[in-house]
Design an enzyme around this catalytic site. Sequence first.
Site, PDB file in Angstrom:
ATOM      1  N   CYS A  92       1.010  -1.307   0.061  1.00  0.00           N
ATOM      2  CA  CYS A  92       0.004   0.165   0.209  1.00  0.00           C
ATOM      3  C   CYS A  92       1.012   1.347  -0.099  1.00  0.00           C
ATOM      4  CB  CYS A  92      -1.013   0.048   1.385  1.00  0.00           C
ATOM      5  SG  CYS A  92      -2.396   1.297   0.920  1.00  0.00           S
ATOM      6  N   HIS A 182      -3.484  -5.141   0.994  1.00  0.00           N
ATOM      7  CA  HIS A 182      -2.968  -5.498   2.325  1.00  0.00           C
ATOM      8  C   HIS A 182      -3.060  -6.966   2.480  1.00  0.00           C
ATOM      9  CE1 HIS A 182      -2.492  -1.778   4.216  1.00  0.00           C
ATOM     10  NE2 HIS A 182      -3.533  -1.446   3.502  1.00  0.00           N
ATOM     11  N   GLU A 184      -1.447  -8.777   4.736  1.00  0.00           N
ATOM     12  CA  GLU A 184      -1.534  -9.194   6.222  1.00  0.00           C
ATOM     13  C   GLU A 184      -2.669  -9.285   6.575  1.00  0.00           C
ATOM     14  OE1 GLU A 184      -0.911  -6.283   4.761  1.00  0.00           O
ATOM     15  OE2 GLU A 184      -0.910  -4.445   6.037  1.00  0.00           O
TER      16      GLU A 184
END
Length: 526
Positions: A92, A182, A184
């Site tokens: 990002c 993202h 994660e």
Amino acid sequence: MTNPTPEQTTQTSDSILIVDFGSQVTQLIARRVREAGVYSEIAPFNAAKEAFARMNPAGVILSGSPASVLDENGPRIPAEILDSGLPMLGICYGQQSLMHQLGGEVLSGDSGEFGRAFIEIGDDCALFDGLWAKGESHQVWMSHGDKVTSLAPGFRPVAASPGAPFAVIANDEKRIYAMQFHPEVVHTPDGGKLLKNFVRHVCGLSGDWTMAEFRKTKIEEIRAQVGNKRVICGLSGGVDSAVAALLIHEAIGDQLTCVFVDGGVLRMGEAEQVVSLFRGHYNIPLVHVDASTLFLKGLEGVTDPEAKRKFIGKTFIDVFEDEAKKIGGAEFLAQGTLYPDVIESVSFTGGPSVTIKSHHNVGGLPERMNMKLVEPLRELFKDEVRVLGRELGLPDVFVGRHPFPGPGLAIRIPGEVTRERCDILRKADAIYLEEIRNAGLYDAIWQAFAVLLPVKTVGVMGDGRTYDSVCALRAVTSTDGMTADIYPFDAGFLSRVATRIINEVKGINRVVYDYTSKPPGTIEWE
Ligand code: XMP
């Protein structure tokens, strides 16, 4: 991989540095990397240069951020890292800053893209090995306002979404990869595998960082740090201090003495459990101080939550210090400090963050007593501590325990705390938790507990009028205690608990369920 310099340990040269630009979810990147069997550390962007030099990592991951690279004062990737030739992964804001600093273009998006999105895989790339193939579509989680509109030289797009033409980009020669979404967060279902491909395939790490390995390394480190000196460890009844104590005991045996200060605000059976586990099961020298009279006397008339917290924190330190003096000659103080307590938070406003509650730990003690710290869990997350606890043979019921705050039941009894009210609350809390365990729900809940309110209401039991206290039940799900959602018990469960508490606990005649998430509520009531 770069070669370690002689003074660097093998562990750090096999590690990944995560540069934190202030995203709310940076810690999750570290989690995913560790789940891939690779040790990782987070450094705020303004301390990343030093961390990079110290760690000599095998690769770098750049986090997201609430900032904009278009802002002149927006955080930047340090030149030492950018020019290092090491593999990098930008997430990002990390992607945007790579492009911004390497000659691409980033524009402020009018609409941005937030939430679930689907990306089309346009080409192969090392991140997708064994995972995603050309022509497929996959779910990811987007959260961005700005976006990359032109790539820096050497980069090619490998995946796109309707809102982000450069959803994933690659520069294979330089081993730099970046994505707009993202990986994660759990809403990117394959995100952990993408990160694993980065650390294993791109950075070439073997993924052999395990808890067994950690245990061995730490034991050697503790021995080297402590030598033949003595260590004191304060046990709180919680998992962290228990695991720290077991690890240190394994390293230095009876050079460790544990001190367990019981201020009378623990849960049902907790003190007995700690004593029997440490003295009986592990045969670790343990001083058990029943300081309940001192604590409860001092709490008389105290109703302000912060005053309670401060008094308990201070009194804990006083008692601990007295005991330490009696033991005599300990040079080291052991603490179960965890990684989330150590990571510096990144602030863009420059102002201090607001203190919502002053959390109770043994802060200040080491300086006051002139002791050095042994903190063997400093690099671990809570669930990693649990894995280590199991490695060390701690029973499951102890390892899997819900978190419990330092000031204990005192902050679950709004208003004045008395021995009688602690006893009432202990009984109600034990019934609630017993029912939760019986229903098989304990592990699905982050924290569940009862609160005893300073409110009396009228009830009727048998033929008689009652006028007793209200008990509130709280149960939340959470991953780190920072945010939380209420646990949606079914009505049958709640009414069973309410009936049992009212029937079995004298002093309570009404039970309510707390429906507040965090934010706006906090998990504890005070
Ligand atoms: P709050 O109430 O701030 O709590 O939403 C977040 C998490 O922290 C725990 N907590 C504490 N833990 N000492 C601790 O060790 C404290 O003083 C303390 N206060 C809150 C709380 O139980 C929850 O898990």
